[in-house]
Design a protein around this motif. Structure first.
Motif, PDB file in Angstrom:
ATOM      1  N   ALA A   1       0.790  -1.107   0.009  1.00  8.04           N
ATOM      2  CA  ALA A   1      -0.266  -0.130  -0.016  1.00  8.04           C
ATOM      3  C   ALA A   1       0.923   1.208  -0.092  1.00  8.04           C
ATOM      4  O   ALA A   1       1.928   1.386   0.919  1.00  8.04           O
TER       5      ALA A   1
ATOM      6  N   LYS B   1      -4.123  -1.201  -7.979  1.00  2.00           N
ATOM      7  CA  LYS B   1      -5.495  -1.190  -7.530  1.00  2.00           C
ATOM      8  C   LYS B   1      -5.822  -0.195  -6.375  1.00  2.00           C
ATOM      9  O   LYS B   1      -5.020  -0.073  -5.626  1.00  2.00           O
TER      10      LYS B   1
ATOM     11  N   ASP C   1      -8.119   0.024  -3.359  1.00  2.00           N
ATOM     12  CA  ASP C   1      -9.008  -0.745  -2.323  1.00  2.00           C
ATOM     13  C   ASP C   1     -10.038   0.218  -1.859  1.00  2.00           C
ATOM     14  O   ASP C   1      -9.534   1.171  -0.950  1.00  2.00           O
ATOM     15  N   GLU C   2     -11.205   0.184  -2.307  1.00  2.00           N
ATOM     16  CA  GLU C   2     -12.172   0.997  -1.750  1.00  2.00           C
ATOM     17  C   GLU C   2     -12.599   1.188  -0.328  1.00  2.00           C
ATOM     18  O   GLU C   2     -13.008   1.972   0.322  1.00  2.00           O
ATOM     19  N   SER C   3     -12.519   0.097   0.198  1.00  2.00           N
ATOM     20  CA  SER C   3     -13.043  -0.222   1.564  1.00  2.00           C
ATOM     21  C   SER C   3     -11.893   0.604   2.833  1.00  2.00           C
ATOM     22  O   SER C   3     -12.208   0.995   3.660  1.00  2.00           O
ATOM     23  N   SER C   4     -10.557   0.538   2.215  1.00  2.00           N
ATOM     24  CA  SER C   4      -9.647   1.286   3.293  1.00  2.00           C
ATOM     25  C   SER C   4      -9.132   2.525   2.585  1.00  2.00           C
ATOM     26  O   SER C   4      -8.587   3.430   3.394  1.00  2.00           O
TER      27      SER C   4
ATOM     28  N   GLN D   1      -7.221   2.735   0.170  1.00  2.00           N
ATOM     29  CA  GLN D   1      -5.478   3.055   0.002  1.00  2.00           C
ATOM     30  C   GLN D   1      -5.247   2.445  -1.580  1.00  2.00           C
ATOM     31  O   GLN D   1      -6.074   1.719  -2.304  1.00  2.00           O
ATOM     32  N   THR D   2      -4.200   2.920  -1.991  1.00  2.00           N
ATOM     33  CA  THR D   2      -3.830   2.767  -3.466  1.00  2.00           C
ATOM     34  C   THR D   2      -2.660   1.387  -3.212  1.00  2.00           C
ATOM     35  O   THR D   2      -1.728   1.490  -2.499  1.00  2.00           O
ATOM     36  N   ILE D   3      -3.012   0.306  -3.806  1.00  2.00           N
ATOM     37  CA  ILE D   3      -2.110  -0.993  -3.756  1.00  2.00           C
ATOM     38  C   ILE D   3      -1.453  -1.080  -5.007  1.00  2.00           C
ATOM     39  O   ILE D   3      -1.950  -1.219  -5.943  1.00  2.00           O
TER      40      ILE D   3
ATOM     41  N   ASN E   1     -13.603  -9.878  -6.920  1.00  2.00           N
ATOM     42  CA  ASN E   1     -13.684  -9.886  -5.232  1.00  2.00           C
ATOM     43  C   ASN E   1     -14.249 -11.178  -4.774  1.00  2.00           C
ATOM     44  O   ASN E   1     -15.569 -11.156  -5.037  1.00  2.00           O
TER      45      ASN E   1
ATOM     46  N   THR F   1      -7.571  -9.874   7.451  1.00  2.00           N
ATOM     47  CA  THR F   1      -8.058  -8.838   6.410  1.00  2.00           C
ATOM     48  C   THR F   1      -9.413  -8.330   6.789  1.00  2.00           C
ATOM     49  O   THR F   1      -9.489  -6.955   6.759  1.00  2.00           O
TER      50      THR F   1
ATOM     51  N   LYS G   1     -10.359  -4.534   7.494  1.00  2.00           N
ATOM     52  CA  LYS G   1     -11.195  -3.755   6.619  1.00  2.00           C
ATOM     53  C   LYS G   1     -12.573  -3.101   7.511  1.00  2.00           C
ATOM     54  O   LYS G   1     -12.974  -2.000   7.361  1.00  2.00           O
TER      55      LYS G   1
END
Length: 701
Positions: free
Chosen positions: A414, A443, A445-448, A450-452, A555, A694, A698
């Motif tokens: 991340a 990618k 991550d909409e839930s956190s 963050q850009t992964i 997902n 995980t 989240k």
């Protein structure tokens, strides 16, 4: 045109990390007059390693392309060379280079022999049927053993190595080679930096050995050439050097033999003879079969011969960002010709692109060209939308060349910019880097929130973050590395999903009955089968059902990891003449995925790495017990020159920071290499821990 093509060689130099690829390339550039000073990797001054990160680490990261010329047998040859990386994290660079090359030089270390990454690049070259030469380098180092490397090539690579030279002496006594075609001894006077070499008679004590190896050489290539075979059976002494050279060339191009040379690139010994061998034994673009592709208009297979008169077809095998000219696309032109300023069709997008400028490359410098013809490698500027693996062709004669397949990334990190104002800059920079490197995925991550970023290994991501800072001036904070887990299903289920929505006026309606199960053996991704009878689900809605499942697979239902493969059979369904539309069926498919998958016994998969450790005997026990702690499975142990080689399969999750631990265990005397092997089911208790981590993460996010 055909005359110049006959004298063109498109070659790559491939090897395990530290076998001396870049040093060999530097010597080739020096002796062909492209550079006037030899760059050394350990000084950070190698021409081909032009990236700052390459110079600092002494490794090759990007495959640099260069063009050089070499006179041999009274003719001048043009050699396009691609220097590929040896580190497994940059396997994409090797893959895309081999896809467009006609021949390759495999460099082996005389001490290390056939190392794990040598095996990987060898398999990649087998896949694309690339004829090869072997060059056993570092003959002057202590522990150098020419014959041992030959036998390892035979055993580990399952190939047929045929020495064209044998060394005179080895380690500090290495003084030259014996040429088995001309039956002469070759030495390089020390004081002249290897620029000239001397041909002498073979020393008395080595004549017997040289004769024996020459007869083995003739025996190996006789099958490929009837003239040589007849003479070999009647009178082996009557075979001329020209006939023998022609037979070796034929056998090499037919992949029957691998001619092997030896020398020491660092000590400037053996390079001119290697250049002679490249032009003598590796094929020109004319000797490679016509390239096959598919006509997108009727799906028929079409061929393009390597001739300028044929319709134009080229493959983009690399995209690079240059600070002065912008985006450079490296192209291999298979047929026809491209003029600077002309328009070409990109088959993937279906749009025309204008090529504003063409350049012949030398590492990261460019020499402008007006046009380029079949068989050549060039860099072009001016593309708006071009990706690695795209086919460029004439609009009236379209063709899709086989694209390049790339491995999936196995590790993620991340990242976030240190300052808020850099957010847009980071997005643009990541976009450019992912265009250049197909194994680098970004990618959100909409839930956190963050850009992964995902890549092939820790070093791969470290270099990319470093490039963000240096080239794009974006400073980033980064999290701990994360493993790219996947999910899979083990059971099957039949499921009916009805999607209804009434909101006054026109509503939404879709009804599908699907059977969901694991995909058939050898199929990855979504395997979608339509078995609807009697138009219960209209044909125009079926692609929407497939699209819904394909998107849902990103997902999974356990922890949101991608689902590796899935077989979906659409059995039946119904529709409403007013309320049904494509979107309704797409949503129904996504809901069916969410509802049905928990009932198919889903499991988690983790990437398993193939690890090889070379360690002194006394540390072997410590290394093995450390592997056992890491859930490793020891596959093989063997001895080599006073050291032990341990091969194991270990989950990637257990391997972070392994190099440091190994140094501590063995007082810095062991070395290790690691590459991706396969995905495997995670045991239940470890899966539980991953899920807690995980989903807990989240929820808190």
């Amino acid at each position: 045109m055909s005359k110049s093509l006959k004298y063109t060689r498109n070659i790559g130099i491939m090897a395990h990390i530290d076998a001396g690829k870049t040093t060999t390339t530097e010597r080739i550039l020096f002796y062909t007059g492209i550079t006037h000073r030899m760059g050394e990797v350990h000084d950070g001054a190698a021409t081909m390693d032009w990236m700052v990160q390459e110079q600092e680490r002494g490794i090759t990261i990007t495959s640099a392309a260069t063009t050089t010329f070499w006179k041999s047998g009274g003719e001048e040859f043009k050699i396009n060379i691609i220097d590929t990386p040896g580190h497994v994290d940059f396997t994409v660079e090797v893959e895309r280079s081999l896809r467009v090359l006609d021949g390759a030089v495999a460099v082996f270390c005389a001490v290390g022999g056939v190392e794990p990454q040598s095996e990987t690049v060898w398999r990649q070259a087998d896949k694309y049927k690339v004829p090869r030469l072997g060059f056993i380098n570092k003959m002057d180092r202590s522990g150098a053993d020419f014959l041992s490397v030959i036998s390892q090539m035979h055993e580990r690579l399952r190939t047929n190595p045929v020495p064209l030279q044998i060394p005179m002496g080895s380690e500090e006594n290495f003084r030259g080679v014996i040429d088995l075609i001309e039956m002469k001894a070759i030495t390089w006077p020390e004081e002249q930096q290897g620029v000239t070499y001397e041909m002498q008679d073979i020393p008395e004590e080595m004549i017997g050995e040289a004769r024996e190896w020459r007869s083995r050489l003739i025996e190996s290539v006789a099958d490929a050439d009837d003239t040589v075979l007849e003479k070999y059976l009647e009178d082996p002494g009557s075979i001329t050097n020209e006939e023998l050279t022609a037979a070796i060339r034929k056998a090499t191009i037919q992949l029957q033999v691998i001619p092997v040379m030896c020398g020491s690139a660092f000590k400037n010994k053996g390079i001119q003879r290697l250049l002679d061998a490249i032009v003598s034994f590796l094929p020109s673009p004319m000797e490679i079969d016509a390239v096959k592709g598919i006509n997108p208009r009727n799906d028929e297979i079409v061929e393009r011969k390597p001739e300028a008169s044929e319709p134009m077809a080229a493959l983009a095998f690399k995209i690079a960002t240059d600070p002065y000219v912008g985006r450079l696309a490296f192209l291999r032109v298979y047929s026809g010709r491209i003029d600077a300023g002309s328009q070409v069709l990109n088959v993937r997008t279906g749009k025309k692109e204008r090529i504003t400028r063409l350049y012949q490359m030398h590492a990261n410098k460019q020499n402008p060209k007006d046009f380029i013809e079949a068989g050549d490698i060039i860099a072009a500027v001016g593309f708006k939308d071009l990706r690695t693996g795209d086919t460029l062709c004439e609009e009236k004669k379209p063709i899709i060349l086989e694209s390049i397949t790339f491995p999936e990334p196995v590790i993620g990190v991340a990242i976030e910019p240190k300052t808020q104002k850099d957010i847009d800059k980071l997005g643009m920079a990541l976009n450019k880097l992912s265009e250049e490197d197909p194994t680098f995925k970004v990618k959100f991550d909409e839930s956190s929130g963050q850009t992964i970023i995902n890549g092939m290994g820790e070093l791969h991501l470290e270099i990319l973050v470093d490039r963000l800072k240096r080239e794009f001036k974006v400073e980033c904070n980064q999290g701990a590395p994360q493993v790219a887990y996947k999910e899979a299903i083990t059971g099957s289920i039949q499921h009916r999903e009805v999607f209804k929505k009434q909101s006054g006026g026109r509503g939404k309606f879709a009804d599908i009955i699907v059977k969901i199960s694991p995909a058939d053996q050898g199929v990855s991704g979504l395997q979608f089968i339509d078995e609807v009878k009697g138009g219960n689900v209209p044909k125009e809605y079926i692609p929407s059902v497939e699209k819904g499942f394909r998107e849902a697979m990103h997902n999974g239902v356990l922890a949101g990891f991608p689902v590796e493969n899935l077989k979906v059979v659409l059995i039946d369904g119904s529709f409403h003449s007013v309320d049904s539309d494509s979107l309704s069926f797409e949503i129904a498919a996504k809901q069916a995925f969410r509802q049905a998958l928990p009932k198919t016994k889903p499991v988690m998969l983790e990437p398993i790495m193939k690890v090889e450790v070379v360690t002194p005997e006394e540390y072997m026990g410590d290394v093995i017990s450390d592997f056992n702690k890491r859930r490793g499975h020891i596959e093989k142990m063997e001895g080599k020159a006073g050291a032990r080689i341990i091969r194991a399969k270990v989950p990637l999750a257990e391997q972070f920071g392994y190099v440091t631990v190994l140094r501590t265990l063995t007082s810095g005397r062991a070395t290790s290499t690691m590459e991706f092997s396969h995905y495997e089911k995670v045991s239940d208790d470890i899966a539980r821990k991953i899920l807690e981590k995980t989903t807990g993460h989240k929820e808190s996010a």
